[in-house]
Design an enzyme around this catalytic site. Structure first.
Site, short mmCIF file in Angstrom:
data_model
loop_
_atom_site.label_atom_id
_atom_site.label_comp_id
_atom_site.label_asym_id
_atom_site.label_seq_id
_atom_site.Cartn_x
_atom_site.Cartn_y
_atom_site.Cartn_z
CE1 TYR A 1 16.99 22.36 -2.95
CE2 TYR A 1 16.04 20.40 -1.91
CZ TYR A 1 16.98 20.99 -2.75
OH TYR A 1 17.90 20.20 -3.39
CE LYS A 17 -5.41 -3.23 -1.37
NZ LYS A 17 -6.83 -2.95 -1.60
CG MET A 66 14.69 12.69 -4.11
SD MET A 66 15.53 12.71 -5.70
CE MET A 66 14.72 14.07 -6.52
NE ARG A 72 -12.57 0.81 -5.54
CZ ARG A 72 -11.73 0.52 -4.56
NH1 ARG A 72 -10.87 1.42 -4.13
NH2 ARG A 72 -11.73 -0.68 -4.00
C1 LIG Z 1 -7.54 -3.23 -0.40
C2 LIG Z 1 -8.78 -4.04 -0.36
C3 LIG Z 1 -9.17 -4.71 0.81
C4 LIG Z 1 -8.48 -4.50 2.13
O1 LIG Z 1 -8.89 -3.26 2.69
P1 LIG Z 1 -8.37 -2.83 4.16
O2 LIG Z 1 -9.13 -1.59 4.45
O3 LIG Z 1 -6.91 -2.58 4.03
O4 LIG Z 1 -8.68 -3.97 5.05
C5 LIG Z 1 -10.25 -5.57 0.73
N1 LIG Z 1 -10.91 -5.75 -0.42
C6 LIG Z 1 -10.60 -5.10 -1.55
C7 LIG Z 1 -11.39 -5.34 -2.80
C8 LIG Z 1 -9.53 -4.21 -1.56
O5 LIG Z 1 -9.23 -3.54 -2.69
#
Ligand SMILES: *Cc1c(COP(=O)(O)O)cnc(C)c1O
Length: 366
Positions: free
Chosen positions: A259, A34, A306, A130
């Site tokens: 800045y 992801k 930036m 969650r």
């Molecule tokens: C992002 C995620 C993972 C991977 O987590 P890591 O700590 O990067 O290994 C696994 N399962 C779900 C549902 C996630 O959202």
């Protein structure tokens, strides 16, 4: 044209990390790609992981899964952040497994008209509060599950990077109960998956049929303080971020830098302007990190802008305008790491790598 900054991604490191994690888990490994493979590049990383010992890919968004299919990848893919109202038809047509966490989503997926049966993993909330089924879980019955193929059941740990934390055991026990209740409907061959990277590294009892590894596959520790560094975990950081010094110049003592003039040179020195800034993912608040180069290191001075930030090279530096410097790397040559940048900005390595912006080309080493 030469780049002013680049993220060099070592694909052999990804493969080696996958092999290390797979050996730990002893079960199937889902490579979590992801967020553009945690900033490392979706398709090249997915291909490298599958070239290695990964057999599944995991993503958050349906668009990410579709991009993988468009690149010709045929391995099983699970997408777990696909809310009601999503284009479930495309998911089914593209053989993408969907995580479902509500009866509403389940009903929408079931309603897809296709010659293929929609493939679903039920996400259950075991205590992270969650994602995942919680209040609706007892209401699920065979009727809801009728129109889909239930491929798996999974949950996610909140505190796997704190080994021995009682919440881990409580989540594991709740997971076992929720699996048993689904199996009682007559699903004996579910793929059960719970572990993220941290759990894969330290909690073999949670591996079940598959682990979902993200950060550790990129060679980074889920938490340096509790689990140890990449090196201690046998992982190889895959990304090296480098940038050019677009200017080196001498300045007198007492020069206010950047800045807000938040820093002032204490003595006459040479400053280097590094050609990256917060638009590229360098945290604006970062302070005690910097860059390294042959023969030394130089810390940030003043605020990150930036597109650039300033480092104090020291009066005797031989660095020249146009030299390359390393922002972070594996640490093997003493350079700053993504862990250092996380610590320097009150954040974590995950955020440092995922926020490297699209203006920074990714360069792949086989
Ligand atoms: C992002 C995620 C993972 C991977 O987590 P890591 O700590 O990067 O290994 C696994 N399962 C779900 C549902 C996630 O959202």
């Amino acid at each position: 044209m030469t780049n002013r900054a680049e993220a060099v991604v070592n694909l052999s490191a990804i493969k080696a990390n996958v092999a290390t994690l797979k050996a730990k888990a002893g079960v199937d490994l889902m490579a979590v790609v992801k967020a553009d493979a945690y900033g490392h590049g979706l398709v090249p990383v997915a291909k490298a992981a599958l070239d290695g010992e990964a057999t599944w890919l995991g993503v958050a968004l349906l668009e990410e899964a579709i991009a993988l299919r468009a690149a010709g990848i045929t391995a099983p893919i699970l997408a777990w952040l696909v809310p009601p109202g999503s284009d479930f038809q495309s998911a089914v047509d593209n053989d993408i497994d969907i995580a479902v966490a509500s009866i509403k989503a389940l009903d929408e997926v079931s309603a897809v008209k296709s010659s293929k049966r929609p493939r679903v993993h039920l996400e259950v909330d075991t205590g992270m509060t969650r994602g995942g089924f919680l209040d609706e879980w007892p209401k699920i019955d065979a009727l809801h599950l009728h129109g889909v193929e239930i491929v798996g059941i999974f949950s996610h740990f909140a505190r796997a990077d704190e080994p021995g934390q009682p919440q881990n055991l409580s989540q594991l026990n709740r997971f076992k109960k929720m699996v048993a209740s689904l199996e009682s409907f007559g699903y004996p061959n579910l793929i059960r998956h719970l572990s993220n990277s941290a759990a894969t590294l330290v909690d073999e009892a949670s591996s079940f049929d598959m682990v979902r590894t993200g950060i550790a596959m990129y060679g980074l520790s889920p938490d340096v303080k509790t689990l140890g560094t990449s090196k201690e975990l046998g992982l190889i950081p895959a990304m090296t971020l480098r940038a050019k010094l677009h200017l080196v110049k001498k300045v007198p003592a007492g020069s206010p830098v950047g800045y807000g003039a938040t820093a002032v040179t204490k003595s006459a020195t040479k400053l280097g302007l590094v050609a990256m800034g917060y638009a590229d993912g360098i945290p604006r608040v970062a302070q005690s990190a910097g860059v390294s180069f042959l023969g030394g290191k130089a810390q940030i001075i003043g605020r990150v802008s930036m597109d650039q930030f300033v480092v104090d090279l020291g009066a005797d530096s031989t660095a020249q305008s146009g030299d390359w410097v390393t922002v972070f790397g594996s640490g093997a040559d003493g350079e700053y790491t993504a862990d250092d940048w996380g610590a320097a900005s009150g954040s974590i390595n995950y955020e440092i790598v995922t926020r490297i912006g699209p203006r920074v080309p990714r360069i792949y080493e086989p």
